[in-house]
Design a protein around this motif. Structure first.
Motif, PDB file in Angstrom:
ATOM      1  N   GLU A 160       0.852  -1.185   0.000  1.00  9.84           N
ATOM      2  CA  GLU A 160       0.000   0.000   0.000  1.00  9.84           C
ATOM      3  C   GLU A 160       0.891   1.238   0.000  1.00  9.84           C
ATOM      4  N   VAL A 161       0.534   2.226  -0.819  1.00 10.66           N
ATOM      5  CA  VAL A 161       1.305   3.467  -0.915  1.00 10.66           C
ATOM      6  C   VAL A 161       0.559   4.552  -0.140  1.00 10.66           C
ATOM      7  N   GLY A 162       1.111   4.948   0.992  1.00  7.53           N
ATOM      8  CA  GLY A 162       0.502   6.012   1.792  1.00  7.53           C
ATOM      9  C   GLY A 162       1.033   7.375   1.397  1.00  7.53           C
ATOM     10  N   ALA A 163       0.424   8.417   1.972  1.00  8.67           N
ATOM     11  CA  ALA A 163       0.819   9.786   1.647  1.00  8.67           C
ATOM     12  C   ALA A 163       2.275  10.057   2.015  1.00  8.67           C
ATOM     13  N   ASP A 164       2.769   9.372   3.060  1.00 11.76           N
ATOM     14  CA  ASP A 164       4.146   9.596   3.502  1.00 11.76           C
ATOM     15  C   ASP A 164       5.131   8.608   2.870  1.00 11.76           C
ATOM     16  N   SER A 165       4.663   7.803   1.921  1.00 16.84           N
ATOM     17  CA  SER A 165       5.550   6.843   1.265  1.00 16.84           C
ATOM     18  C   SER A 165       6.556   7.576   0.385  1.00 16.84           C
ATOM     19  N   PRO A 166       7.815   7.140   0.373  1.00 12.30           N
ATOM     20  CA  PRO A 166       8.826   7.815  -0.451  1.00 12.30           C
ATOM     21  C   PRO A 166       8.547   7.717  -1.953  1.00 12.30           C
ATOM     22  N   ILE A 167       7.684   6.782  -2.385  1.00 15.44           N
ATOM     23  CA  ILE A 167       7.408   6.685  -3.823  1.00 15.44           C
ATOM     24  C   ILE A 167       6.107   7.368  -4.223  1.00 15.44           C
ATOM     25  N   ALA A 168       5.343   7.886  -3.248  1.00 15.49           N
ATOM     26  CA  ALA A 168       4.111   8.608  -3.582  1.00 15.49           C
ATOM     27  C   ALA A 168       4.462   9.869  -4.361  1.00 15.49           C
ATOM     28  N   GLY A 169       3.860  10.029  -5.521  1.00 17.21           N
ATOM     29  CA  GLY A 169       4.137  11.182  -6.377  1.00 17.21           C
ATOM     30  C   GLY A 169       5.258  10.955  -7.367  1.00 17.21           C
ATOM     31  N   GLU A 170       5.994   9.857  -7.213  1.00 19.75           N
ATOM     32  CA  GLU A 170       7.060   9.550  -8.164  1.00 19.75           C
ATOM     33  C   GLU A 170       6.485   8.823  -9.381  1.00 19.75           C
ATOM     34  N   THR A 171       7.218   8.903 -10.494  1.00 21.05           N
ATOM     35  CA  THR A 171       6.880   8.055 -11.625  1.00 21.05           C
ATOM     36  C   THR A 171       7.434   6.662 -11.369  1.00 21.05           C
ATOM     37  N   VAL A 172       6.953   5.686 -12.131  1.00 24.72           N
ATOM     38  CA  VAL A 172       7.460   4.327 -11.986  1.00 24.72           C
ATOM     39  C   VAL A 172       8.955   4.271 -12.278  1.00 24.72           C
ATOM     40  N   SER A 173       9.407   5.028 -13.279  1.00 25.79           N
ATOM     41  CA  SER A 173      10.848   5.055 -13.600  1.00 25.79           C
ATOM     42  C   SER A 173      11.667   5.560 -12.425  1.00 25.79           C
ATOM     43  N   ASP A 198       6.375   6.542 -17.238  1.00 17.35           N
ATOM     44  CA  ASP A 198       5.951   7.864 -16.824  1.00 17.35           C
ATOM     45  C   ASP A 198       4.669   7.852 -15.990  1.00 17.35           C
ATOM     46  N   THR A 199       4.168   6.650 -15.632  1.00 17.93           N
ATOM     47  CA  THR A 199       2.979   6.563 -14.790  1.00 17.93           C
ATOM     48  C   THR A 199       3.305   7.048 -13.389  1.00 17.93           C
ATOM     49  N   VAL A 200       2.502   7.959 -12.858  1.00 11.35           N
ATOM     50  CA  VAL A 200       2.728   8.509 -11.522  1.00 11.35           C
ATOM     51  C   VAL A 200       2.052   7.624 -10.479  1.00 11.35           C
ATOM     52  N   ILE A 201       2.777   7.312  -9.426  1.00  9.54           N
ATOM     53  CA  ILE A 201       2.263   6.496  -8.322  1.00  9.54           C
ATOM     54  C   ILE A 201       1.569   7.421  -7.330  1.00  9.54           C
TER      55      ILE A 201
END
Length: 450
Positions: A160-173, A198-201
């Motif tokens: 699960e990707v939470g708001a405080d996850s380091p990958i939230a807002g990043e692209t898959v790349s 380029d898909t944003v998480i």
């Protein structure tokens, strides 16, 4: 069981039976039997199955359900002995493949040691299956689902990707910083998204990754400060139920020394004798003074396996309040899992869902080497051995993908015991084991092409 199941009989229309029927009704002619008229009405309107009210232990009811033409009988009531009788009755009048759901591990052990016992061809033990699921999830920080493929070489995990996850807002790349790792999918609300670079998480997504054990573990560690199971200093199992006992036993088998809290003195003594590598504490785990005195706040993982959902939620809330990093709790009521994970349990495990997925997985493995189901069968991860009639045979992945529908990702390839991270130019060889992520909506088309 043959290549295609013409007719499947599911006896018991509770949570387990309903989930199994829903998973099978697209591919098989499914007949569901239950003694409860309300359940029969519910499943008639919610699933594409024939529902019959009756007693599945009755030969007459089985004949009404078409036992003579059945390829598969799944006994999934809540009573172990009833399920065994159903399988025996089915074998008495026909020769279907029989699957029985049981809770008592001793029945499973007896069946395993007596080939063909009870007229059961395959048996699933809910308590043991649930404990194995808990230990798998506990072994990977932050994961909500974990499965292994290709003899342990490949691992799939859902986070699960939470708001405080380091990958939230990043692209898959940007998020894909690990060797031998493939972002297979993002589960977003009711959508299954096959991501591009380029898909944003987004916050709230569930990210499904497939790769080597090392890469998936490194990815998990990058998402959360929680320790891996190998690094965990303290694991506390709360509740000496059968699931609690089996969980502690499996932790011991992994070389760990968990603590187990059980309120009943006689049960605590029994568990202490059966679990030599576990420190068994006789106390009420909802007593916060006890939790503080025993330094439960210093635990890395608390597993709540008490006899009620409410008590498991309370223990998890108390543990989190004391500072425990991760809680895993049994949630018997499937409709409460999401709610409990929202308010206090990091991961809720529903034994009935675990059981229904294992039974469904077994029925699917006639076509594949291994199967994992995600998000109540919204998607599947399949392991397939590539043969000459496969669209992948001796073909570059980028060419083969043009022959497959959208909703498919090749996550990993195992060749002669070595892991190959798939790229567009990779040529798939005969005999390769390919691990695929597949949206359930295109499952039939994909498996036909494989």
């Amino acid at each position: 069981m043959g290549e295609t199941l013409v007719r499947a009989l599911v006896i018991g229309a509770g949570e387990v039976g309903s989930n199994i029927a829903a998973s099978l009704d697209d591919e098989h002619h499914v007949v569901v039997v239950d003694t409860n008229a309300d359940r029969i009405d519910d499943i008639t309107y919610s699933h594409d199955v024939l529902a019959i009210q009756g007693d599945g232990t009755s030969i007459g009811t089985l004949r009404d359900a078409g036992i003579e033409n059945a390829d598969l009988v799944i006994a999934s009531t809540d009573v172990d002995e009833t399920n065994i009788v159903i399988c025996g009755a089915a074998k008495a009048v026909s020769d279907p493949f029989t699957i029985a759901r049981v809770r008592k591990p001793n029945l499973l052990r007896t069946w395993e040691q007596s080939e063909g016992a009870f007229g059961v061809d395959f048996m699933v033990c809910t308590d043991l299956q649930t404990a194995e699921t808990i230990v798998r999830i506990a072994g990977l920080p932050g994961a909500h689902d974990v499965e292994t493929f290709a003899d342990g070489l490949v691992r799939m995990a859902e986070f699960e990707v939470g708001a405080d996850s380091p990958i939230a807002g990043e692209t898959v790349s940007e998020a894909d910083r690990f060797e031998s790792l493939t972002f297979a999918a993002l589960l977003r609300d009711d959508d299954v998204i096959v991501p591009r670079g380029d898909t944003v998480i987004n916050d709230g997504d569930a990210a499904v990754v497939i790769g080597s054990r090392e890469s998936v573990r490194a990815f998990a560690s990058s998402l959360t400060p929680e320790p891996t199971l190998e690094d965990a200093n303290e694991i506390v199992v709360v509740g000496g139920t059968e699931i609690g006992y089996q969980t502690a036993r499996l932790f011991e088998a992994d070389g760990l020394e968990p603590r187990l809290v059980e309120r009943d003195p006689a049960r605590a003594r029994d568990l202490a004798e059966r679990l030599p590598g576990t420190l068994v504490l006789q106390s009420d785990a909802t007593d916060i003074d006890f939790l503080v005195r025993e330094h439960v706040d210093e635990s890395d993982i608390v597993v709540a396996t008490l006899e009620s959902d409410e008590k498991n939620l309370l223990v998890s809330l108390l543990a989190k309040r004391l500072g425990v990093q991760r809680t895993i709790g049994i949630v018997e009521s499937g409709e409460y899992v999401d709610l409990f994970e929202t308010v206090g349990i990091d991961v809720g495990v529903n034994p009935r869902l675990v059981t229904s997925e294992e039974i469904t997985r077994f029925t699917r493995e006639q076509r594949t080497e291994n199967v994992a189901m995600l998000e109540s069968d919204r998607a599947e991860v399949l392991e397939i051995e590539v043969e000459a009639d496969s669209v992948l045979f001796e073909t570059r992945i980028q060419d083969a993908m043009g022959e497959l529908p959208d909703g498919v990702v090749i996550g990993a390839i195992s060749r002669d015991g070595e892991l190959i991270t798939p790229r567009g130019e990779t040529v798939v060889r005969g005999g390769d084991h390919v691990v695929l992520f597949v949206d359930t909506a295109v499952l039939d088309a994909v498996t036909s092409a494989m």
